[in-house]
Design a protein around this motif. Structure first.
Motif, PDB file in Angstrom:
ATOM      1  N   HIS A 135      44.992 -45.526 110.780  1.00  0.00           N
ATOM      2  CA  HIS A 135      46.117 -45.343 109.842  1.00  0.00           C
ATOM      3  C   HIS A 135      47.079 -46.520 109.914  1.00  0.00           C
ATOM      4  O   HIS A 135      47.200 -47.187 110.934  1.00  0.00           O
ATOM      5  CB  HIS A 135      46.867 -44.053 110.173  1.00  0.00           C
ATOM      6  CG  HIS A 135      46.005 -42.837 110.158  1.00  0.00           C
ATOM      7  ND1 HIS A 135      45.769 -42.093 109.020  1.00  0.00           N
ATOM      8  CD2 HIS A 135      45.292 -42.236 111.157  1.00  0.00           C
ATOM      9  CE1 HIS A 135      44.975 -41.080 109.318  1.00  0.00           C
ATOM     10  NE2 HIS A 135      44.661 -41.147 110.602  1.00  0.00           N
ATOM     11  N   GLY A 136      47.805 -46.748 108.789  1.00  0.00           N
ATOM     12  CA  GLY A 136      48.858 -47.747 108.755  1.00  0.00           C
ATOM     13  C   GLY A 136      48.349 -49.175 108.730  1.00  0.00           C
ATOM     14  O   GLY A 136      47.181 -49.448 108.441  1.00  0.00           O
ATOM     15  N   ASP A 137      49.257 -50.107 109.041  1.00  0.00           N
ATOM     16  CA  ASP A 137      48.956 -51.541 109.028  1.00  0.00           C
ATOM     17  C   ASP A 137      48.604 -52.024 110.440  1.00  0.00           C
ATOM     18  O   ASP A 137      48.930 -51.380 111.440  1.00  0.00           O
ATOM     19  CB  ASP A 137      50.184 -52.326 108.528  1.00  0.00           C
ATOM     20  CG  ASP A 137      50.576 -51.948 107.111  1.00  0.00           C
ATOM     21  OD1 ASP A 137      49.672 -51.691 106.292  1.00  0.00           O
ATOM     22  OD2 ASP A 137      51.802 -51.898 106.825  1.00  0.00           O
ATOM     23  N   ARG A 138      47.985 -53.200 110.480  1.00  0.00           N
ATOM     24  CA  ARG A 138      47.658 -53.813 111.776  1.00  0.00           C
ATOM     25  C   ARG A 138      48.947 -54.300 112.443  1.00  0.00           C
ATOM     26  O   ARG A 138      49.764 -54.974 111.821  1.00  0.00           O
ATOM     27  CB  ARG A 138      46.690 -54.968 111.584  1.00  0.00           C
ATOM     28  CG  ARG A 138      46.272 -55.629 112.910  1.00  0.00           C
ATOM     29  CD  ARG A 138      45.350 -56.806 112.623  1.00  0.00           C
ATOM     30  NE  ARG A 138      44.114 -56.365 112.013  1.00  0.00           N
ATOM     31  CZ  ARG A 138      43.049 -55.927 112.688  1.00  0.00           C
ATOM     32  NH1 ARG A 138      43.093 -55.854 114.013  1.00  0.00           N
ATOM     33  NH2 ARG A 138      41.961 -55.557 112.052  1.00  0.00           N
ATOM     34  N   PHE A 139      49.091 -53.957 113.724  1.00  0.00           N
ATOM     35  CA  PHE A 139      50.280 -54.363 114.474  1.00  0.00           C
ATOM     36  C   PHE A 139      49.981 -55.608 115.288  1.00  0.00           C
ATOM     37  O   PHE A 139      48.839 -55.840 115.707  1.00  0.00           O
ATOM     38  CB  PHE A 139      50.741 -53.219 115.385  1.00  0.00           C
ATOM     39  CG  PHE A 139      52.046 -53.474 116.095  1.00  0.00           C
ATOM     40  CD1 PHE A 139      53.189 -53.794 115.386  1.00  0.00           C
ATOM     41  CD2 PHE A 139      52.136 -53.386 117.483  1.00  0.00           C
ATOM     42  CE1 PHE A 139      54.396 -54.024 116.027  1.00  0.00           C
ATOM     43  CE2 PHE A 139      53.337 -53.609 118.141  1.00  0.00           C
ATOM     44  CZ  PHE A 139      54.474 -53.933 117.410  1.00  0.00           C
ATOM     45  N   LEU A 140      51.024 -56.412 115.517  1.00  0.00           N
ATOM     46  CA  LEU A 140      50.863 -57.681 116.226  1.00  0.00           C
ATOM     47  C   LEU A 140      50.347 -57.489 117.647  1.00  0.00           C
ATOM     48  O   LEU A 140      49.566 -58.307 118.147  1.00  0.00           O
ATOM     49  CB  LEU A 140      52.207 -58.418 116.261  1.00  0.00           C
ATOM     50  CG  LEU A 140      52.261 -59.760 117.001  1.00  0.00           C
ATOM     51  CD1 LEU A 140      51.345 -60.779 116.331  1.00  0.00           C
ATOM     52  CD2 LEU A 140      53.702 -60.280 117.035  1.00  0.00           C
ATOM     53  N   TYR A 141      50.762 -56.409 118.296  1.00  0.00           N
ATOM     54  CA  TYR A 141      50.385 -56.203 119.693  1.00  0.00           C
ATOM     55  C   TYR A 141      49.366 -55.066 119.824  1.00  0.00           C
ATOM     56  O   TYR A 141      48.284 -55.153 119.289  1.00  0.00           O
ATOM     57  CB  TYR A 141      51.642 -55.937 120.533  1.00  0.00           C
ATOM     58  CG  TYR A 141      52.599 -57.103 120.541  1.00  0.00           C
ATOM     59  CD1 TYR A 141      52.296 -58.275 121.241  1.00  0.00           C
ATOM     60  CD2 TYR A 141      53.821 -57.053 119.853  1.00  0.00           C
ATOM     61  CE1 TYR A 141      53.170 -59.359 121.245  1.00  0.00           C
ATOM     62  CE2 TYR A 141      54.700 -58.125 119.858  1.00  0.00           C
ATOM     63  CZ  TYR A 141      54.372 -59.272 120.561  1.00  0.00           C
ATOM     64  OH  TYR A 141      55.236 -60.339 120.559  1.00  0.00           O
ATOM     65  N   LEU A 142      49.719 -54.005 120.530  1.00  0.00           N
ATOM     66  CA  LEU A 142      48.775 -52.934 120.823  1.00  0.00           C
ATOM     67  C   LEU A 142      49.005 -51.726 119.921  1.00  0.00           C
ATOM     68  O   LEU A 142      50.054 -51.590 119.284  1.00  0.00           O
ATOM     69  CB  LEU A 142      48.921 -52.500 122.282  1.00  0.00           C
ATOM     70  CG  LEU A 142      48.803 -53.602 123.341  1.00  0.00           C
ATOM     71  CD1 LEU A 142      49.097 -53.035 124.722  1.00  0.00           C
ATOM     72  CD2 LEU A 142      47.428 -54.251 123.305  1.00  0.00           C
ATOM     73  N   VAL A 143      48.012 -50.832 119.901  1.00  0.00           N
ATOM     74  CA  VAL A 143      48.180 -49.533 119.240  1.00  0.00           C
ATOM     75  C   VAL A 143      48.501 -48.482 120.295  1.00  0.00           C
ATOM     76  O   VAL A 143      49.434 -47.702 120.136  1.00  0.00           O
ATOM     77  CB  VAL A 143      46.902 -49.140 118.465  1.00  0.00           C
ATOM     78  CG1 VAL A 143      47.043 -47.740 117.877  1.00  0.00           C
ATOM     79  CG2 VAL A 143      46.632 -50.148 117.355  1.00  0.00           C
ATOM     80  N   ASN A 144      47.750 -48.473 121.375  1.00  0.00           N
ATOM     81  CA  ASN A 144      47.968 -47.498 122.448  1.00  0.00           C
ATOM     82  C   ASN A 144      48.692 -48.143 123.619  1.00  0.00           C
ATOM     83  O   ASN A 144      48.341 -49.242 124.061  1.00  0.00           O
ATOM     84  CB  ASN A 144      46.629 -46.938 122.934  1.00  0.00           C
ATOM     85  CG  ASN A 144      45.870 -46.232 121.829  1.00  0.00           C
ATOM     86  OD1 ASN A 144      46.457 -45.661 120.920  1.00  0.00           O
ATOM     87  ND2 ASN A 144      44.548 -46.277 121.894  1.00  0.00           N
ATOM     88  N   TYR A 145      49.692 -47.442 124.136  1.00  0.00           N
ATOM     89  CA  TYR A 145      50.477 -47.916 125.279  1.00  0.00           C
ATOM     90  C   TYR A 145      50.404 -46.845 126.368  1.00  0.00           C
ATOM     91  O   TYR A 145      50.914 -45.734 126.187  1.00  0.00           O
ATOM     92  CB  TYR A 145      51.929 -48.176 124.865  1.00  0.00           C
ATOM     93  CG  TYR A 145      52.077 -49.408 123.992  1.00  0.00           C
ATOM     94  CD1 TYR A 145      52.511 -50.614 124.522  1.00  0.00           C
ATOM     95  CD2 TYR A 145      51.738 -49.356 122.633  1.00  0.00           C
ATOM     96  CE1 TYR A 145      52.610 -51.756 123.720  1.00  0.00           C
ATOM     97  CE2 TYR A 145      51.833 -50.486 121.834  1.00  0.00           C
ATOM     98  CZ  TYR A 145      52.275 -51.683 122.387  1.00  0.00           C
ATOM     99  OH  TYR A 145      52.371 -52.810 121.598  1.00  0.00           O
ATOM    100  N   VAL A 146      49.756 -47.175 127.478  1.00  0.00           N
ATOM    101  CA  VAL A 146      49.542 -46.210 128.547  1.00  0.00           C
ATOM    102  C   VAL A 146      50.338 -46.617 129.783  1.00  0.00           C
ATOM    103  O   VAL A 146      50.131 -47.702 130.336  1.00  0.00           O
ATOM    104  CB  VAL A 146      48.047 -46.096 128.894  1.00  0.00           C
ATOM    105  CG1 VAL A 146      47.831 -45.111 130.038  1.00  0.00           C
ATOM    106  CG2 VAL A 146      47.247 -45.676 127.660  1.00  0.00           C
ATOM    107  N   GLU A 147      51.281 -45.757 130.181  1.00  0.00           N
ATOM    108  CA  GLU A 147      52.119 -45.974 131.367  1.00  0.00           C
ATOM    109  C   GLU A 147      52.767 -47.351 131.324  1.00  0.00           C
ATOM    110  O   GLU A 147      52.652 -48.153 132.254  1.00  0.00           O
ATOM    111  CB  GLU A 147      51.303 -45.773 132.643  1.00  0.00           C
ATOM    112  CG  GLU A 147      50.791 -44.351 132.807  1.00  0.00           C
ATOM    113  CD  GLU A 147      50.021 -44.144 134.101  1.00  0.00           C
ATOM    114  OE1 GLU A 147      49.750 -45.142 134.815  1.00  0.00           O
ATOM    115  OE2 GLU A 147      49.699 -42.986 134.421  1.00  0.00           O
ATOM    116  N   ARG A 148      53.488 -47.595 130.240  1.00  0.00           N
ATOM    117  CA  ARG A 148      54.156 -48.883 130.061  1.00  0.00           C
ATOM    118  C   ARG A 148      55.629 -48.773 130.407  1.00  0.00           C
ATOM    119  O   ARG A 148      56.275 -47.761 130.170  1.00  0.00           O
ATOM    120  CB  ARG A 148      53.989 -49.371 128.623  1.00  0.00           C
ATOM    121  CG  ARG A 148      52.537 -49.570 128.209  1.00  0.00           C
ATOM    122  CD  ARG A 148      51.865 -50.661 129.010  1.00  0.00           C
ATOM    123  NE  ARG A 148      50.524 -50.961 128.512  1.00  0.00           N
ATOM    124  CZ  ARG A 148      49.786 -51.979 128.928  1.00  0.00           C
ATOM    125  NH1 ARG A 148      50.247 -52.786 129.863  1.00  0.00           N
ATOM    126  NH2 ARG A 148      48.576 -52.170 128.436  1.00  0.00           N
TER     127      ARG A 148
END
Length: 299
Positions: free
Chosen positions: A187-200
Motif C-alpha cells: 500500500h501507499g508510495d515507496r518510502f526513502l528508508y524502511l517500511v518495517n521498524y523493529v525495536e528501533r
C-alpha cells in the motif's frame, strides 16, 4: 621510588626503551663495516611480520611464518629486504633526525607498543567493575524502542493536502480489511528508508521521519489491529501500525557486563599508559627558553 614506577608498564617504558636505544646504538656500531649487507634470518622475518600486523604475538607470527608456502615466503623476504634497504638509505641521509614525519612515526610506534602492552596487562577485579558501572550507569542505559510498520503518501508527489486525504481514505480501508503488519508493503508510495521498524530507538526513528513524528510514534499505545494517523513527517503523511513498545530502563550489570568490562579495562589501560609515559618524561630535565619574539613583561 615514585609509586608510578612500581607499575611494570612504567618499568617497560623507562627501562625497556633505554635498552632498545642501547641495542640500536650497538647495532649501528656493528654495521659500520657491513652496511651494504642485509642479513635475512628467522628473527628478522618474525619482527617484520609482527610490526606490519600491528600485533606483537611471537607465537602467532611464528605459526604464520612456518605455514607459508615457498612463493609467499619469497615475497616476504623481498618485502623485508626492500624495507631494510630503504630504511638504511634514509638513515644515511640523516632523515631520522631531520624529517618531522619520520619523528612522528617513531613516536606513534612507541605509543602503539605502550598501548598494546597496557591493554594486554590490565585486568580489573569484580569490585572494580562494580564501582566503574555505578559511576557510569547513564552510559549503559537501555533506550526505549518501538516496533511499527507504516504506509506512506508522498507530499512532493501528491501535494500536502491530497497526500493527507489519500492517507485518511487508506486508513479506513486498512482497518476495515484488517491488514496486518506484513501487509504494509502493498500500500501507499515507496518510502526513502524502511517500511518495517523493529525495536528501533528514538534517535533512529527521528533520523528517518523527523523529531515531530518520532515523538508522535513513541506516544502511541501498541495495538496490532488498529492503523492510526495520518502522522506527518518531513516527507509526507504516514499511517502507522504500532505493535510493540518498550520503555527505557537502567540494566543490571549482568546484562551488560561484557561491554562494561571492555570499557573499564580500556580506560584503566589508558590511565596506566599515560602514567608510564609521564614517568618517562620525568626522567628528562626540561629547560624552557624564551618562546616568544616579544615576551609580555607582565607574563
Amino acid at each position: 621510588m615514585p609509586t608510578v614506577l612500581k607499575d611494570p608498564l612504567a618499568h617497560f617504558v623507562v627501562l625497556g626503551l633505554a635498552l632498545f636505544a642501547l641495542f640500536a646504538w650497538v647495532s649501528e656500531d656493528e654495521r659500520t663495516g657491513d652496511d651494504r649487507i642485509i642479513e635475512v634470518d628467522r628473527q628478522a622475518l618474525l619482527s617484520y611480520i609482527q610490526y606490519h600486523a600491528r600485533a606483537f604475538s611471537p607465537q602467532v607470527a611464528a605459526a604464520h611464518l612456518d605455514g607459508m608456502p615457498p612463493s609467499e615466503l619469497d615475497r616476504l623476504v623481498d618485502a623485508h629486504v626492500r624495507e631494510e634497504a630503504l630504511y638504511r638509505e634514509a638513515l644515511s641521509l640523516g632523515m631520522d633526525r631531520t624529517d618531522h614525519v619520520i619523528k612522528h612515526r617513531l613516536v606513534q610506534s612507541i605509543e602503539f607498543i605502550t598501548d598494546d602492552l597496557a591493554l594486554r596487562t590490565t585486568r580489573i577485579t569484580d569490585d572494580d567493575l562494580e564501582t566503574y558501572f555505578e559511576a557510569n550507569r547513564e552510559r549503559y542505559r537501555i533506550e526505549p524502542t518501538v516496533t511499527f510498520t507504516h504506509v506512506f503518501f508522498n507530499n512532493e508527489r501528491h501535494g500536502v493536502q491530497q497526500a493527507r486525504d489519500l492517507a485518511e481514505e487508506k486508513r479506513e480501508d486498512l482497518n476495515e480489511n484488517g491488514v496486518p503488519f506484513t501487509g504494509a508493503p502493498g500500500h501507499g508510495d515507496r518510502f526513502l528508508y524502511l517500511v518495517n521498524y523493529v525495536e528501533r530507538t528514538p534517535g533512529l526513528v527521528a533520523s528517518h521521519f523527523g523529531d515531530g513524528m518520532a515523538d508522535a510514534v513513541f506516544a502511541l499505545v501498541p495495538d496490532d489491529a488498529r492503523w492510526v494517523g495520518p502522522l506527518e513527517s518531513r516527507y509526507g503523511h504516514h499511517l502507522v501500525l504500532l505493535t510493540g513498545k518498550a520503555a527505557g530502563r537502567d540494566p543490571e550489570l549482568a546484562e551488560v557486563e561484557s561491554r562494561v568490562r571492555t570499557d573499564a579495562e580500556r580506560e584503566a589501560a589508558e590511565a596506566r599508559r599515560d602514567a608510564a609515559i609521564q614517568a618517562l618524561i620525568d626522567t628528562y630535565e626540561v629547560r624552557r627558553q624564551v618562546l616568544r619574539a616579544n615576551p609580555d613583561p607582565a607574563g
